[in-house]
Design a protein around this motif. Sequence first.
Motif, mmCIF file in Angstrom:
data_model
loop_
_atom_site.group_PDB
_atom_site.id
_atom_site.type_symbol
_atom_site.label_atom_id
_atom_site.label_comp_id
_atom_site.label_asym_id
_atom_site.label_seq_id
_atom_site.Cartn_x
_atom_site.Cartn_y
_atom_site.Cartn_z
ATOM 1 N N ALA A 109 -27.880 100.136 61.709
ATOM 2 C CA ALA A 109 -29.244 100.727 61.041
ATOM 3 C C ALA A 109 -29.469 100.440 59.641
ATOM 4 C CB ALA A 109 -29.002 102.360 60.731
ATOM 5 N N VAL A 110 -28.299 99.952 59.000
ATOM 6 C CA VAL A 110 -28.593 99.360 57.656
ATOM 7 C C VAL A 110 -29.286 98.031 57.662
ATOM 8 C CG1 VAL A 110 -27.201 98.474 55.452
ATOM 9 C CG2 VAL A 110 -26.560 100.800 56.680
ATOM 10 N N ILE A 111 -28.640 97.077 58.828
ATOM 11 C CA ILE A 111 -29.381 95.970 58.936
ATOM 12 C C ILE A 111 -30.749 95.878 59.188
ATOM 13 C CG2 ILE A 111 -29.245 93.920 60.354
ATOM 14 C CD1 ILE A 111 -26.199 94.431 61.089
ATOM 15 N N ASP A 112 -31.048 96.978 60.210
ATOM 16 C CA ASP A 112 -32.515 97.173 60.262
ATOM 17 C C ASP A 112 -33.331 97.653 59.289
ATOM 18 O OD1 ASP A 112 -32.045 96.217 63.102
ATOM 19 O OD2 ASP A 112 -31.915 98.314 63.849
ATOM 20 N N LEU A 113 -32.819 98.310 58.432
ATOM 21 C CA LEU A 113 -33.402 98.876 57.334
ATOM 22 C C LEU A 113 -33.493 97.726 56.148
ATOM 23 C CD1 LEU A 113 -34.673 100.938 55.586
ATOM 24 C CD2 LEU A 113 -32.419 101.600 54.571
ATOM 25 N N ALA A 114 -32.422 96.912 56.106
ATOM 26 C CA ALA A 114 -32.703 95.816 55.177
ATOM 27 C C ALA A 114 -33.764 94.743 55.635
ATOM 28 C CB ALA A 114 -31.326 95.224 54.971
ATOM 29 N N THR A 115 -33.832 94.349 56.914
ATOM 30 C CA THR A 115 -34.777 93.620 57.447
ATOM 31 C C THR A 115 -35.962 94.319 57.164
ATOM 32 O OG1 THR A 115 -33.457 93.138 59.488
ATOM 33 C CG2 THR A 115 -35.709 92.628 59.721
ATOM 34 N N ALA A 116 -36.418 95.435 56.919
ATOM 35 C CA ALA A 116 -37.649 95.965 56.462
ATOM 36 C C ALA A 116 -37.679 95.847 55.028
ATOM 37 C CB ALA A 116 -37.671 97.546 56.595
ATOM 38 N N ASP A 117 -36.633 96.177 54.088
ATOM 39 C CA ASP A 117 -36.869 95.878 52.708
ATOM 40 C C ASP A 117 -35.376 95.876 52.216
ATOM 41 O OD1 ASP A 117 -37.023 95.763 49.871
ATOM 42 O OD2 ASP A 117 -39.010 96.696 50.258
ATOM 43 N N SER A 118 -34.599 94.893 51.802
ATOM 44 C CA SER A 118 -33.522 95.188 51.191
ATOM 45 C C SER A 118 -33.280 95.850 50.042
ATOM 46 C CB SER A 118 -32.757 93.492 51.204
ATOM 47 O OG SER A 118 -33.427 92.989 50.004
ATOM 48 N N ASN A 119 -34.151 96.117 49.308
ATOM 49 C CA ASN A 119 -34.074 96.811 48.011
ATOM 50 C C ASN A 119 -33.997 98.219 48.495
ATOM 51 O OD1 ASN A 119 -34.824 94.963 45.625
ATOM 52 N ND2 ASN A 119 -36.528 94.435 47.208
ATOM 53 N N VAL A 120 -34.591 98.569 49.510
ATOM 54 C CA VAL A 120 -34.655 100.040 49.985
ATOM 55 C C VAL A 120 -33.199 100.390 50.492
ATOM 56 C CG1 VAL A 120 -35.382 101.685 51.612
ATOM 57 C CG2 VAL A 120 -36.985 100.181 50.334
ATOM 58 N N ALA A 121 -32.745 99.310 51.255
ATOM 59 C CA ALA A 121 -31.274 99.319 51.706
ATOM 60 C C ALA A 121 -30.447 99.527 50.932
ATOM 61 C CB ALA A 121 -31.046 98.359 52.750
ATOM 62 N N GLN A 122 -30.340 98.726 49.752
ATOM 63 C CA GLN A 122 -29.205 98.642 48.764
ATOM 64 C C GLN A 122 -29.276 100.027 47.911
ATOM 65 O OE1 GLN A 122 -28.967 95.263 46.504
ATOM 66 N NE2 GLN A 122 -27.123 95.854 45.432
ATOM 67 N N ALA A 123 -30.581 100.550 47.926
ATOM 68 C CA ALA A 123 -30.791 101.782 46.853
ATOM 69 C C ALA A 123 -29.852 102.984 47.518
ATOM 70 C CB ALA A 123 -31.989 102.140 46.811
#
Length: 411
Positions: free
Chosen positions: A87-101
Amino acid sequence: MLKQNRSPEQDRSATLWGETTHRGYETAIDGHTALLERIRQQSLKAEVERILPFEALRALKDNGFTAFRVPTRFGGLGRSISELFTAVIDLATADSNVAQALRAHFGFSEHLLYEKPSPYTELWFERLGKGQTAGAAAAEKGTERERFATTLSNKDGRWVINGTKYFTTGSLYADWLTVTGSTEDGQTVKCLASRTDAGLDIVDDWDGVGQRLTASGTAHFRDVLVQDDILRYGNTEFPYSQAFFQLYHLATVAGITQAAALDIAAAVKNRKRGFSHANHDLPAHDPQILEIVGHVGAAAHAARSIVRHAADALQTAVESRETERGPHTVKAELEVWQAQEIIFPLTLNATSLLFDALGGTATVRSAGLDRYWRNIRTIGCHNPRVYRTRVVGDYLVNGELPPGQWRVGTV
């Protein structure tokens, strides 16, 4: 069979990088795919115009994504840790800033899952199950490795926090901050503080070359109240925390590379301008250009696969319920340390190579293609892989086990 209502790009992503096992993940993520795609469509504009992702994070809270690991009885999704990293990979594909936050937030969820059930875990699972999130407030500048300058003291019968924290990733968007500090007698303590406390000032002064929208800036604490007046003494991290937090970085990098592959593919497909000595009038049919795009896509596939493999090792460590860093945790750490050595150079090369597919127009700021390399390079600097690669070599040669909790500070 590919699902209906997907765009051609989503169909191709599923074919290249989608899950062939862990079928339950597809069901878990299905309710979030439309939101992730909206975030991805907005990510370039956010980067170019420097729009902080408050809206995206609110939406992720509202639709339950932030409660991915929270048990279902508290309103969460109750999914496995191996699924979380997909899920983190998929979220980071959308926007890595949001994933890291959300890295500190998911780490806090994991901490609660490891602990034995108690009024403390019940209280916080109730909050997280309602969509509340936690950000980080641990790192400091210029302080000793073994003691924090941020202090916790008793004032008028309440515990309060005073000091300054740096690299407070995600805290600007969070409801709570996980704070690490020292008592006046030097004991290490952890606690939580409310984002809305009047004495807390979070400054978005992060000026790194990449991950520019993570709000990884400075937090000033001036008599900030400890939430619920609860202090946790000593190192309260879960045994597999090191592997967890580093694998989270790698999952983010894998997602960044997927996003780069999608963007360069779309740019090549739509490009009408070509060179006289090219292999075809249109870049979309030039075998050399297609080979470059293929390299980027293959790097994304490799990074995702390596992360998924390491996540399975971490899943085993979680299920073992080791109270210390036992053999399952050590194996997970070594898997992640080896993954770091491969994934970073692989993805840095891929996100540099993609420029060869377009020429000079790839470098215009409005295209935003440079952010992929910058973001990976920035994440790779947070926890230098060189030390962990040495640990892998030491284990291979001498059987030396990985060291315990890593700390950073002045000497």
